[in-house]
Design a protein around this motif. Structure first.
Motif, PDB file in Angstrom:
ATOM      1  N   ILE A   1       4.442  11.944 -10.459  1.00 51.11           N
ATOM      2  CA  ILE A   1       5.515  11.311  -9.685  1.00 51.11           C
ATOM      3  C   ILE A   1       6.394  10.444 -10.589  1.00 51.11           C
ATOM      4  O   ILE A   1       7.624  10.505 -10.518  1.00 51.11           O
ATOM      5  N   VAL A   2       5.780   9.638 -11.444  1.00 51.70           N
ATOM      6  CA  VAL A   2       6.550   8.767 -12.340  1.00 51.70           C
ATOM      7  C   VAL A   2       7.356   9.595 -13.324  1.00 51.70           C
ATOM      8  O   VAL A   2       8.514   9.277 -13.623  1.00 51.70           O
ATOM      9  N   ARG A   3       6.782  10.682 -13.836  1.00 49.49           N
ATOM     10  CA  ARG A   3       7.512  11.532 -14.772  1.00 49.49           C
ATOM     11  C   ARG A   3       8.719  12.189 -14.092  1.00 49.49           C
ATOM     12  O   ARG A   3       9.801  12.277 -14.669  1.00 49.49           O
ATOM     13  N   GLU A   4       8.562  12.649 -12.871  1.00 48.16           N
ATOM     14  CA  GLU A   4       9.628  13.356 -12.160  1.00 48.16           C
ATOM     15  C   GLU A   4      10.654  12.427 -11.513  1.00 48.16           C
ATOM     16  O   GLU A   4      11.835  12.734 -11.483  1.00 48.16           O
ATOM     17  N   ASN A   5      10.188  11.299 -10.943  1.00 48.72           N
ATOM     18  CA  ASN A   5      11.074  10.444 -10.137  1.00 48.72           C
ATOM     19  C   ASN A   5      11.137   9.001 -10.594  1.00 48.72           C
ATOM     20  O   ASN A   5      11.824   8.193  -9.957  1.00 48.72           O
ATOM     21  N   GLY A   6      10.408   8.641 -11.619  1.00 49.81           N
ATOM     22  CA  GLY A   6      10.365   7.255 -12.052  1.00 49.81           C
ATOM     23  C   GLY A   6       9.477   6.423 -11.132  1.00 49.81           C
ATOM     24  O   GLY A   6       8.876   6.940 -10.194  1.00 49.81           O
ATOM     25  N   ILE A   7       9.422   5.132 -11.421  1.00 50.62           N
ATOM     26  CA  ILE A   7       8.601   4.216 -10.612  1.00 50.62           C
ATOM     27  C   ILE A   7       9.059   4.216  -9.158  1.00 50.62           C
ATOM     28  O   ILE A   7       8.249   4.082  -8.243  1.00 50.62           O
ATOM     29  N   ARG A   8      10.349   4.393  -8.940  1.00 46.77           N
ATOM     30  CA  ARG A   8      10.874   4.406  -7.562  1.00 46.77           C
ATOM     31  C   ARG A   8      10.260   5.524  -6.731  1.00 46.77           C
ATOM     32  O   ARG A   8      10.208   5.434  -5.510  1.00 46.77           O
ATOM     33  N   GLY A   9       9.795   6.579  -7.386  1.00 43.31           N
ATOM     34  CA  GLY A   9       9.148   7.667  -6.663  1.00 43.31           C
ATOM     35  C   GLY A   9       7.884   7.222  -5.950  1.00 43.31           C
ATOM     36  O   GLY A   9       7.526   7.764  -4.904  1.00 43.31           O
ATOM     37  N   LEU A  10       7.186   6.226  -6.512  1.00 43.90           N
ATOM     38  CA  LEU A  10       5.974   5.707  -5.871  1.00 43.90           C
ATOM     39  C   LEU A  10       6.298   4.842  -4.652  1.00 43.90           C
ATOM     40  O   LEU A  10       5.421   4.569  -3.841  1.00 43.90           O
ATOM     41  N   LEU A  11       7.552   4.424  -4.533  1.00 45.90           N
ATOM     42  CA  LEU A  11       7.963   3.577  -3.408  1.00 45.90           C
ATOM     43  C   LEU A  11       8.768   4.342  -2.368  1.00 45.90           C
ATOM     44  O   LEU A  11       9.336   3.746  -1.450  1.00 45.90           O
ATOM     45  N   ARG A  12       8.804   5.655  -2.513  1.00 50.03           N
ATOM     46  CA  ARG A  12       9.553   6.476  -1.573  1.00 50.03           C
ATOM     47  C   ARG A  12       8.988   6.306  -0.164  1.00 50.03           C
ATOM     48  O   ARG A  12       7.797   6.388   0.058  1.00 50.03           O
TER      49      ARG A  12
ATOM     50  N   LEU B   1       0.748   8.619  -3.036  1.00 53.57           N
ATOM     51  CA  LEU B   1      -0.202   9.424  -3.814  1.00 53.57           C
ATOM     52  C   LEU B   1      -1.062  10.290  -2.900  1.00 53.57           C
ATOM     53  O   LEU B   1      -1.268  11.478  -3.160  1.00 53.57           O
ATOM     54  N   LYS B   2      -1.568   9.706  -1.834  1.00 55.81           N
ATOM     55  CA  LYS B   2      -2.405  10.451  -0.887  1.00 55.81           C
ATOM     56  C   LYS B   2      -1.637  11.623  -0.295  1.00 55.81           C
ATOM     57  O   LYS B   2      -2.132  12.758  -0.246  1.00 55.81           O
ATOM     58  N   THR B   3      -0.411  11.359   0.118  1.00 58.57           N
ATOM     59  CA  THR B   3       0.408  12.411   0.717  1.00 58.57           C
ATOM     60  C   THR B   3       0.727  13.504  -0.294  1.00 58.57           C
ATOM     61  O   THR B   3       0.689  14.696   0.038  1.00 58.57           O
ATOM     62  N   ARG B   4       1.019  13.125  -1.518  1.00 57.05           N
ATOM     63  CA  ARG B   4       1.320  14.111  -2.566  1.00 57.05           C
ATOM     64  C   ARG B   4       0.120  15.034  -2.805  1.00 57.05           C
ATOM     65  O   ARG B   4       0.264  16.246  -2.886  1.00 57.05           O
ATOM     66  N   ILE B   5      -1.065  14.453  -2.894  1.00 60.70           N
ATOM     67  CA  ILE B   5      -2.267  15.262  -3.121  1.00 60.70           C
ATOM     68  C   ILE B   5      -2.535  16.168  -1.925  1.00 60.70           C
ATOM     69  O   ILE B   5      -2.887  17.333  -2.087  1.00 60.70           O
ATOM     70  N   GLN B   6      -2.345  15.660  -0.710  1.00 62.45           N
ATOM     71  CA  GLN B   6      -2.613  16.451   0.490  1.00 62.45           C
ATOM     72  C   GLN B   6      -1.627  17.598   0.676  1.00 62.45           C
ATOM     73  O   GLN B   6      -1.978  18.617   1.243  1.00 62.45           O
ATOM     74  N   THR B   7      -0.402  17.428   0.224  1.00 64.00           N
ATOM     75  CA  THR B   7       0.636  18.430   0.501  1.00 64.00           C
ATOM     76  C   THR B   7       0.981  19.314  -0.694  1.00 64.00           C
ATOM     77  O   THR B   7       1.921  20.094  -0.608  1.00 64.00           O
ATOM     78  N   GLN B   8       0.226  19.251  -1.764  1.00 63.45           N
ATOM     79  CA  GLN B   8       0.592  20.004  -2.960  1.00 63.45           C
ATOM     80  C   GLN B   8       0.255  21.476  -2.876  1.00 63.45           C
ATOM     81  O   GLN B   8       0.661  22.249  -3.718  1.00 63.45           O
ATOM     82  N   GLY B   9      -0.477  21.892  -1.905  1.00 66.34           N
ATOM     83  CA  GLY B   9      -0.825  23.305  -1.796  1.00 66.34           C
ATOM     84  C   GLY B   9      -2.290  23.514  -2.091  1.00 66.34           C
ATOM     85  O   GLY B   9      -3.039  22.590  -2.362  1.00 66.34           O
TER      86      GLY B   9
ATOM     87  N   THR C   1       0.804  -1.228   0.000  1.00 63.38           N
ATOM     88  CA  THR C   1       0.000   0.000   0.000  1.00 63.38           C
ATOM     89  C   THR C   1       0.834   1.273   0.000  1.00 63.38           C
ATOM     90  O   THR C   1       0.271   2.369  -0.015  1.00 63.38           O
ATOM     91  N   THR C   2       2.157   1.158  -0.008  1.00 62.27           N
ATOM     92  CA  THR C   2       3.013   2.347  -0.021  1.00 62.27           C
ATOM     93  C   THR C   2       2.739   3.270  -1.202  1.00 62.27           C
ATOM     94  O   THR C   2       2.627   4.484  -1.012  1.00 62.27           O
ATOM     95  N   PRO C   3       2.599   2.770  -2.437  1.00 66.36           N
ATOM     96  CA  PRO C   3       2.308   3.695  -3.539  1.00 66.36           C
ATOM     97  C   PRO C   3       1.023   4.504  -3.325  1.00 66.36           C
ATOM     98  O   PRO C   3       0.976   5.695  -3.645  1.00 66.36           O
ATOM     99  N   LEU C   4       0.009   3.879  -2.760  1.00 65.68           N
ATOM    100  CA  LEU C   4      -1.236   4.606  -2.486  1.00 65.68           C
ATOM    101  C   LEU C   4      -1.016   5.676  -1.426  1.00 65.68           C
ATOM    102  O   LEU C   4      -1.578   6.776  -1.514  1.00 65.68           O
ATOM    103  N   ASP C   5      -0.218   5.366  -0.421  1.00 65.23           N
ATOM    104  CA  ASP C   5       0.077   6.345   0.614  1.00 65.23           C
ATOM    105  C   ASP C   5       0.885   7.514   0.054  1.00 65.23           C
ATOM    106  O   ASP C   5       0.662   8.666   0.426  1.00 65.23           O
TER     107      ASP C   5
END
Length: 131
Positions: A88-99, A53-61, A47-51
Protein backbone atom coordinates in the motif's frame (compact mmCIF):
# COMPACT_ATOMS: atom_id res chain seq x y z
CA UNK A 1 -25.42 22.49 43.81
CA UNK A 2 -27.62 23.32 40.87
CA UNK A 3 -30.97 21.65 40.49
CA UNK A 4 -29.73 19.61 37.52
CA UNK A 5 -26.73 18.30 39.44
CA UNK A 6 -28.91 17.57 42.44
CA UNK A 7 -31.39 15.74 40.25
CA UNK A 8 -28.51 13.82 38.66
CA UNK A 9 -27.34 12.46 41.99
CA UNK A 10 -28.88 9.09 42.55
CA UNK A 11 -28.57 6.76 45.45
CA UNK A 12 -28.07 3.17 44.35
CA UNK A 13 -28.05 0.15 46.60
CA UNK A 14 -25.16 -2.17 46.01
CA UNK A 15 -25.85 -5.47 44.28
CA UNK A 16 -24.83 -7.35 47.39
CA UNK A 17 -27.91 -6.08 49.21
CA UNK A 18 -25.95 -4.10 51.78
CA UNK A 19 -27.87 -1.42 53.67
CA UNK A 20 -25.33 1.27 52.80
CA UNK A 21 -26.08 3.21 49.65
CA UNK A 22 -23.52 4.41 47.14
CA UNK A 23 -23.86 7.93 45.73
CA UNK A 24 -23.24 8.13 42.00
CA UNK A 25 -23.19 11.30 39.92
CA UNK A 26 -24.75 10.80 36.50
CA UNK A 27 -23.56 13.04 33.68
CA UNK A 28 -26.09 14.89 31.50
CA UNK A 29 -26.92 13.15 28.22
CA UNK A 30 -25.26 15.89 26.16
CA UNK A 31 -21.95 15.38 27.95
CA UNK A 32 -22.14 11.61 27.51
CA UNK A 33 -22.96 12.01 23.83
CA UNK A 34 -20.10 14.45 23.22
CA UNK A 35 -17.54 12.36 25.07
CA UNK A 36 -18.65 9.16 23.34
CA UNK A 37 -18.55 10.76 19.88
CA UNK A 38 -15.15 12.32 20.51
CA UNK A 39 -13.53 9.18 21.87
CA UNK A 40 -15.04 7.10 19.07
CA UNK A 41 -13.66 9.51 16.47
CA UNK A 42 -10.17 9.23 17.94
CA UNK A 43 -10.38 5.43 18.13
CA UNK A 44 -11.72 5.17 14.56
CA UNK A 45 -8.97 7.41 13.22
CA UNK A 46 -6.27 5.52 15.11
CA UNK A 47 -7.42 2.11 13.88
CA UNK A 48 -8.09 3.08 10.25
CA UNK A 49 -4.70 1.84 8.98
CA UNK A 50 -5.35 -1.57 10.55
CA UNK A 51 -8.79 -1.70 8.95
CA UNK A 52 -7.30 -0.79 5.56
CA UNK A 53 -4.76 -3.62 5.91
CA UNK A 54 -7.46 -6.11 6.93
CA UNK A 55 -9.65 -5.12 4.01
CA UNK A 56 -6.75 -5.30 1.55
CA UNK A 57 -5.85 -8.83 2.67
CA UNK A 58 -9.49 -9.96 2.58
CA UNK A 59 -10.19 -8.58 -0.90
CA UNK A 60 -6.96 -9.44 -2.72
CA UNK A 61 -8.30 -12.61 -4.27
CA UNK A 62 -7.59 -16.28 -3.83
CA UNK A 63 -3.87 -16.60 -3.11
CA UNK A 64 -4.03 -20.40 -3.10
CA UNK A 65 -4.78 -20.66 -6.85
CA UNK A 66 -2.23 -18.02 -7.81
CA UNK A 67 -4.50 -15.45 -9.42
CA UNK A 68 -6.82 -12.56 -8.68
CA UNK A 69 -9.39 -10.76 -10.76
CA UNK A 70 -7.30 -7.71 -11.61
CA UNK A 71 -3.65 -8.80 -11.57
CA UNK A 72 -1.32 -11.69 -10.94
CA UNK A 73 -0.60 -12.77 -7.37
CA UNK A 74 3.06 -11.82 -7.64
CA UNK A 75 2.03 -8.18 -8.16
CA UNK A 76 0.15 -7.69 -4.89
CA UNK A 77 -1.03 -10.81 -3.03
CA UNK A 78 0.22 -11.21 0.50
CA UNK A 79 -0.72 -13.19 3.56
CA UNK A 80 0.84 -10.82 6.10
CA UNK A 81 -0.11 -7.39 7.38
CA UNK A 82 3.49 -6.16 6.87
CA UNK A 83 3.45 -7.28 3.24
CA UNK A 84 0.12 -5.54 2.66
CA UNK A 85 1.39 -2.37 4.37
CA UNK A 86 4.54 -2.31 2.21
CA UNK A 87 2.45 -2.78 -0.94
CA UNK A 88 0.00 0.00 0.00
CA UNK A 89 2.77 2.47 0.91
CA UNK A 90 4.70 1.65 -2.26
CA UNK A 91 1.62 2.12 -4.48
CA UNK A 92 -0.22 4.96 -2.69
CA UNK A 93 2.14 6.40 -0.10
CA UNK A 94 1.33 6.79 3.59
CA UNK A 95 -2.01 8.36 2.63
CA UNK A 96 -3.04 4.98 1.25
CA UNK A 97 -3.15 3.62 4.81
CA UNK A 98 -5.59 6.39 5.75
CA UNK A 99 -7.96 5.83 2.85
CA UNK A 100 -11.56 5.98 4.09
CA UNK A 101 -10.70 7.72 7.36
CA UNK A 102 -13.45 10.35 7.14
CA UNK A 103 -16.10 7.79 6.20
CA UNK A 104 -15.02 5.54 9.07
CA UNK A 105 -15.14 8.41 11.59
CA UNK A 106 -18.55 9.55 10.30
CA UNK A 107 -19.83 5.97 10.61
CA UNK A 108 -18.48 5.08 14.06
CA UNK A 109 -18.84 8.38 15.97
CA UNK A 110 -22.64 8.76 15.80
CA UNK A 111 -23.14 5.04 16.32
CA UNK A 112 -21.10 5.07 19.53
CA UNK A 113 -22.65 8.33 20.73
CA UNK A 114 -26.17 6.95 20.34
CA UNK A 115 -25.26 3.62 21.97
CA UNK A 116 -23.55 5.14 25.00
CA UNK A 117 -26.19 7.84 25.50
CA UNK A 118 -28.95 5.23 25.35
CA UNK A 119 -27.08 3.01 27.79
CA UNK A 120 -26.63 5.87 30.27
CA UNK A 121 -30.27 6.97 29.92
CA UNK A 122 -31.53 3.44 30.60
CA UNK A 123 -29.11 3.10 33.50
CA UNK A 124 -30.44 6.35 34.97
CA UNK A 125 -34.06 5.27 34.40
CA UNK A 126 -33.60 1.91 36.08
CA UNK A 127 -31.71 3.48 38.99
CA UNK A 128 -34.54 5.95 39.56
CA UNK A 129 -37.19 3.22 39.43
CA UNK A 130 -35.09 1.04 41.76
CA UNK A 131 -35.27 -2.04 39.57
Amino acid sequence: ETQTAEHSRLSLKSRTGAVEAETVTMLPNGVVMGCAAGSAAVAAAATTPLDVLKTRIQTQGDVSIGRTDSCSVSERATTSAWGAARWIVRENGIRGLLRGLSARVLWISPQTAITMTSFEAFKRHFAETKI
